[in-house]
Design a protein around this motif. Structure first.
Motif, short mmCIF file in Angstrom:
data_model
loop_
_atom_site.label_atom_id
_atom_site.label_comp_id
_atom_site.label_asym_id
_atom_site.label_seq_id
_atom_site.Cartn_x
_atom_site.Cartn_y
_atom_site.Cartn_z
N THR A 226 1.21 -1.08 0.25
CA THR A 226 -0.39 0.19 0.07
C THR A 226 0.78 1.35 -0.25
N THR A 227 0.38 2.01 -0.69
CA THR A 227 1.20 3.05 -0.56
C THR A 227 0.16 5.45 -0.46
N VAL A 228 0.65 5.86 0.26
CA VAL A 228 -0.38 6.82 -0.50
C VAL A 228 -0.11 8.19 -1.57
N LEU A 229 -0.54 8.49 -2.37
CA LEU A 229 -0.41 8.99 -3.66
C LEU A 229 -1.06 10.90 -4.06
N GLY A 230 -0.11 11.75 -4.12
CA GLY A 230 -0.38 12.81 -4.61
C GLY A 230 -0.37 13.22 -5.94
N SER A 231 0.93 13.82 -6.34
CA SER A 231 1.67 13.95 -7.75
C SER A 231 2.41 12.87 -7.83
N CYS A 232 3.00 12.21 -7.34
CA CYS A 232 3.72 10.94 -7.57
C CYS A 232 2.54 9.66 -7.87
N VAL A 233 3.78 8.95 -9.02
CA VAL A 233 3.21 7.59 -9.06
C VAL A 233 3.62 6.13 -9.01
N ALA A 234 2.46 5.52 -8.56
CA ALA A 234 3.06 4.31 -8.48
C ALA A 234 2.88 3.01 -9.47
N ALA A 235 3.33 2.33 -9.57
CA ALA A 235 3.32 1.05 -10.67
C ALA A 235 3.31 0.38 -10.23
N CYS A 236 1.92 -0.63 -10.46
CA CYS A 236 1.69 -1.38 -9.72
C CYS A 236 1.50 -2.07 -10.67
N ILE A 237 2.80 -3.44 -11.45
CA ILE A 237 3.12 -4.85 -12.35
C ILE A 237 3.05 -5.86 -11.70
N PHE A 238 2.72 -6.60 -12.49
CA PHE A 238 2.28 -8.27 -12.07
C PHE A 238 2.94 -8.85 -13.45
N ASP A 239 3.12 -10.55 -12.78
CA ASP A 239 2.60 -11.29 -14.10
C ASP A 239 2.17 -12.11 -13.27
N PRO A 240 0.36 -12.86 -13.78
CA PRO A 240 -0.43 -13.42 -12.98
C PRO A 240 -0.27 -15.18 -13.29
N TRP B 105 -2.47 -6.62 -4.86
CA TRP B 105 -2.44 -7.26 -4.15
C TRP B 105 -1.12 -8.37 -5.21
N PRO B 106 -0.43 -8.30 -4.85
CA PRO B 106 0.67 -8.83 -6.14
C PRO B 106 0.75 -10.02 -6.72
N THR B 107 0.18 -10.79 -6.26
CA THR B 107 -0.17 -12.27 -6.39
C THR B 107 -1.13 -12.49 -7.58
N SER B 108 -2.61 -11.70 -7.37
CA SER B 108 -3.34 -11.78 -8.31
C SER B 108 -3.22 -10.46 -8.91
N GLY B 109 -2.68 -9.23 -9.08
CA GLY B 109 -3.03 -7.97 -9.35
C GLY B 109 -3.83 -7.42 -8.95
N ARG B 110 -4.84 -7.45 -8.44
CA ARG B 110 -5.75 -6.89 -7.55
C ARG B 110 -5.45 -5.72 -6.81
N VAL B 111 -5.91 -4.32 -7.15
CA VAL B 111 -6.17 -3.26 -6.97
C VAL B 111 -7.48 -2.65 -6.30
N GLN B 112 -7.01 -2.04 -4.73
CA GLN B 112 -7.90 -1.11 -4.75
C GLN B 112 -8.05 0.34 -4.72
N VAL B 113 -8.46 1.27 -4.53
CA VAL B 113 -8.13 2.36 -5.21
C VAL B 113 -9.03 3.16 -4.10
N GLN B 114 -8.56 4.64 -3.20
CA GLN B 114 -9.75 4.97 -2.19
C GLN B 114 -9.03 6.63 -2.80
N LEU B 115 -9.85 7.48 -3.14
CA LEU B 115 -9.43 8.70 -3.61
C LEU B 115 -9.29 9.53 -2.18
N LEU B 116 -8.29 10.52 -1.56
CA LEU B 116 -9.27 10.78 -0.32
C LEU B 116 -9.51 12.09 -0.73
N GLY B 117 -9.71 13.12 -1.20
CA GLY B 117 -9.96 14.77 -2.11
C GLY B 117 -8.56 15.29 -1.86
#
Length: 172
Positions: free
Chosen positions: A27-41, A139-151
């Motif tokens: 998990t992480t919190v982002l503003g102008s930063c970017v996170a890449a979630c990369i996986f091999d299913p 969730w790195p093994t499945s590639g599932r992602v959950q995003v919560q907008l923080l305003g």
């Protein structure tokens, strides 16, 4: 298994994590930063990075910058058995948190997309730009992602000070 039984790994700017454990959530919190979630299913492995800026001022390998952060994550996945041809990516962040400043979030998003395209890694989903911070759970093994907008958590704009006219007193 409920989320309460998962191992949560929090990353910040300049960090990345890779896991093949099904009970791990990154998990992480982002503003102008970017996170890449990369996986091999097929291999059941994935990782997330969190970078701060699109381009280093000089040829730096500092992983706070897009190119180094993406290379570090991709190479780490390859070393642990992922195959580039099977890798999929999801990109998040890149918000414009302060309208009065240059749009660094957009530049971060563009850099991540360009790097993945050049590396032949397919972007399958994401949530980029806008003006809201995000909390991302991956969730790195499945590639599932959950995003919560923080305003929009940018500080309120400060009114430009007005100089008192001659003979006036301003109390603070």
């Amino acid at each position: 298994m409920t989320d309460l039984h998962k191992k949560v790994i929090h990353i910040v700017q300049g960090e990345h994590r890779i896991s093949e454990q099904p009970d791990v959530v990154i998990t992480t919190v982002l503003g102008s930063c970017v996170a890449a979630c990369i996986f091999d299913p097929e291999r059941g492995i994935g990782g997330m990075n969190h970078f701060l800026l699109p381009d280093p001022i000089s040829g730096s390998g500092d992983i706070r910058y897009a190119a180094a952060a993406m290379e570090t994550l991709i190479n780490g996945l390859l070393r642990q058995g992922a195959m580039r041809s099977r890798m999929q990516a999801k990109l998040f962040g890149g918000a414009r948190m302060m309208p009065s400043l240059p749009d660094i979030g957009r530049r971060n998003a563009d850099a991540a997309q360009r790097i993945l395209q050049n590396d032949g890694i397919r972007i399958v989903n994401g949530d980029l730009c806008g003006n809201e911070a995000r909390r991302v759970r991956f969730w790195p093994t499945s590639g599932r992602v959950q995003v919560q907008l923080l305003g929009n958590e940018a500080p309120p704009l400060v009114e430009k000070p007005v100089r008192p006219q001659s003979g006036e007193v301003e109390l603070f």
